[in-house]
Design a protein around this motif. Structure first.
Motif, short mmCIF file in Angstrom:
data_model
loop_
_atom_site.label_atom_id
_atom_site.label_comp_id
_atom_site.label_asym_id
_atom_site.label_seq_id
_atom_site.Cartn_x
_atom_site.Cartn_y
_atom_site.Cartn_z
N UNK A 81 36.67 36.39 26.51
CA UNK A 81 37.64 35.42 26.99
C UNK A 81 37.34 34.98 28.42
N UNK A 82 37.84 33.81 28.77
CA UNK A 82 37.70 33.28 30.12
C UNK A 82 38.71 33.95 31.05
N UNK A 83 38.25 34.31 32.25
CA UNK A 83 39.14 34.87 33.26
C UNK A 83 40.22 33.83 33.59
N UNK A 84 41.45 34.28 33.72
CA UNK A 84 42.56 33.36 33.95
C UNK A 84 43.47 33.87 35.06
N UNK A 85 44.35 33.03 35.54
CA UNK A 85 45.37 33.41 36.50
C UNK A 85 46.73 33.31 35.83
N UNK A 86 47.68 34.11 36.30
CA UNK A 86 49.01 34.11 35.71
C UNK A 86 50.04 34.36 36.82
N UNK A 87 50.57 33.30 37.44
CA UNK A 87 51.52 33.45 38.55
C UNK A 87 52.73 34.30 38.17
N UNK A 88 53.25 35.02 39.14
CA UNK A 88 54.40 35.87 38.91
C UNK A 88 55.66 35.04 38.69
N UNK A 89 56.53 35.55 37.83
CA UNK A 89 57.80 34.92 37.56
C UNK A 89 58.88 35.54 38.45
N UNK A 90 60.01 34.85 38.55
CA UNK A 90 61.14 35.38 39.30
C UNK A 90 61.87 36.38 38.41
N UNK A 91 61.43 37.62 38.51
CA UNK A 91 61.95 38.70 37.67
C UNK A 91 61.66 40.01 38.40
N UNK A 92 61.92 41.14 37.75
CA UNK A 92 61.57 42.42 38.36
C UNK A 92 60.05 42.54 38.48
N UNK A 93 59.58 43.11 39.60
CA UNK A 93 58.16 43.26 39.85
C UNK A 93 57.78 44.71 40.11
N UNK A 94 56.54 45.04 39.78
CA UNK A 94 55.89 46.24 40.29
C UNK A 94 54.84 45.77 41.29
N UNK A 95 54.78 46.45 42.44
CA UNK A 95 53.80 46.11 43.48
C UNK A 95 52.93 47.33 43.74
N UNK A 96 51.63 47.16 43.67
CA UNK A 96 50.69 48.25 43.91
C UNK A 96 49.81 47.92 45.11
N UNK A 97 49.79 48.81 46.09
CA UNK A 97 48.94 48.63 47.26
C UNK A 97 47.62 49.37 47.06
N UNK A 98 46.54 48.63 47.03
CA UNK A 98 45.18 49.15 46.95
C UNK A 98 44.94 50.13 45.80
N UNK A 99 45.36 49.81 44.58
CA UNK A 99 45.05 50.70 43.46
C UNK A 99 43.56 50.66 43.15
N UNK A 100 42.95 51.82 42.92
CA UNK A 100 41.49 51.88 42.76
C UNK A 100 41.04 52.56 41.47
N UNK A 101 41.94 53.18 40.73
CA UNK A 101 41.56 53.92 39.53
C UNK A 101 41.78 53.07 38.28
N UNK A 102 40.73 52.82 37.52
CA UNK A 102 40.82 51.94 36.35
C UNK A 102 41.71 52.52 35.27
#
Length: 246
Positions: A81-102
């Motif tokens: 598949x082609x790499x795509x972008x998906x903007x965030x919606x106005x809803x609950x979010x999870x935010x991760x700072x510098x996650x490095x483990x796949x």
């Protein structure tokens, strides 16, 4: 077809189930599906055929490609598949700072989906979400989510300043059991190795998850699962939900 490298404009799934999830939720991005000649014995193949026919996506039988790209012997399908972008919606979010483990990232995505959180903000530098290892670890959950990268937490904060913010920290001022949210919120987690620094005490209501002193901290994906369970309880109370037999 070459092995995936960060920066490529295409990636791929590894396995029948993630490929089906890709075809169901991101068919517009699929280039083709590559299958192994022995896929006919897999019960998921009819679904792949049906979805590819529905969206006019070609299926190629090519054992060498499967064997080259898959690190395991039980991979019968690859969805390119082609790499795509998906903007965030106005809803609950999870935010991760510098996650490095796949592996952690894939588990987090699947856990988010399980608790109805479909928006993930990632603060750079960070793991590449389109690495096939992440996609496989997520079991295709990535294709249900909106995921956006940000250069800094401040950039994200200013974009969603109307949210309630809950940074998860050992120095958190409130026990998670004392915290409840009734509007759009962002649950913020730090890196697997060092967590969030003290600057995050200035954003919203910092939170800690109590645990026995025999350990110094919880694994990131475990802490996130506990947080998602707690903050989504109101949504699931009184509802019939899917239960797994033990």
């Amino acid at each position: 077809m070459k092995l995936y490298k960060k920066g490529n404009d295409q990636s791929y799934t590894l396995g029948v189930f993630p490929t089906i999830e890709l075809l169901k939720h991101r068919p517009q991005n699929v280039v083709r599906v590559v299958v192994h000649s022995s896929i006919h014995q897999n019960r998921g193949y009819p679904m792949i055929q049906e979805l590819c026919q529905q969206y006019h996506i070609p299926i190629d039988v090519h054992d060498r490609t499967i064997e080259k790209l898959s690190p395991k012997n039980n991979c019968y399908a690859i969805g390119v598949f082609k790499i795509y972008t998906s903007p965030l919606q106005q809803a609950h979010h999870v935010v991760l700072e510098h996650p490095m483990d796949m592996g952690n990232m894939g588990t987090i995505m699947r856990t988010m989906l399980g608790f109805g959180y479909k928006n993930l903000a990632i603060i750079k530098p960070a793991v590449d979400i389109f690495d096939p290892k992440v996609i496989r670890a997520s079991m295709g959950a990535i294709f249900h989510l909106n995921v956006a990268y940000y250069e800094s937490f401040e950039e994200y904060y200013h974009a969603f300043s109307d949210h309630e913010f809950y940074p998860f920290m050992l120095k958190g001022a409130k026990n998670i059991h004392q915290v409840h949210s009734h509007q759009c919120h962002s649950l913020v987690f730090g890196n697997e190795s060092h967590g969030l620094d003290d600057t995050y005490l200035n954003y919203g209501q910092s939170v800690f998850i109590p645990h026995h002193e025999e350990i110094d901290s919880l694994n990131l994906s475990m802490a996130l699962g506990i947080a998602l369970f707690h903050f989504s309880k109101a949504e699931f109370e009184g509802k019939e939900v899917l239960r797994e037999d033990v």
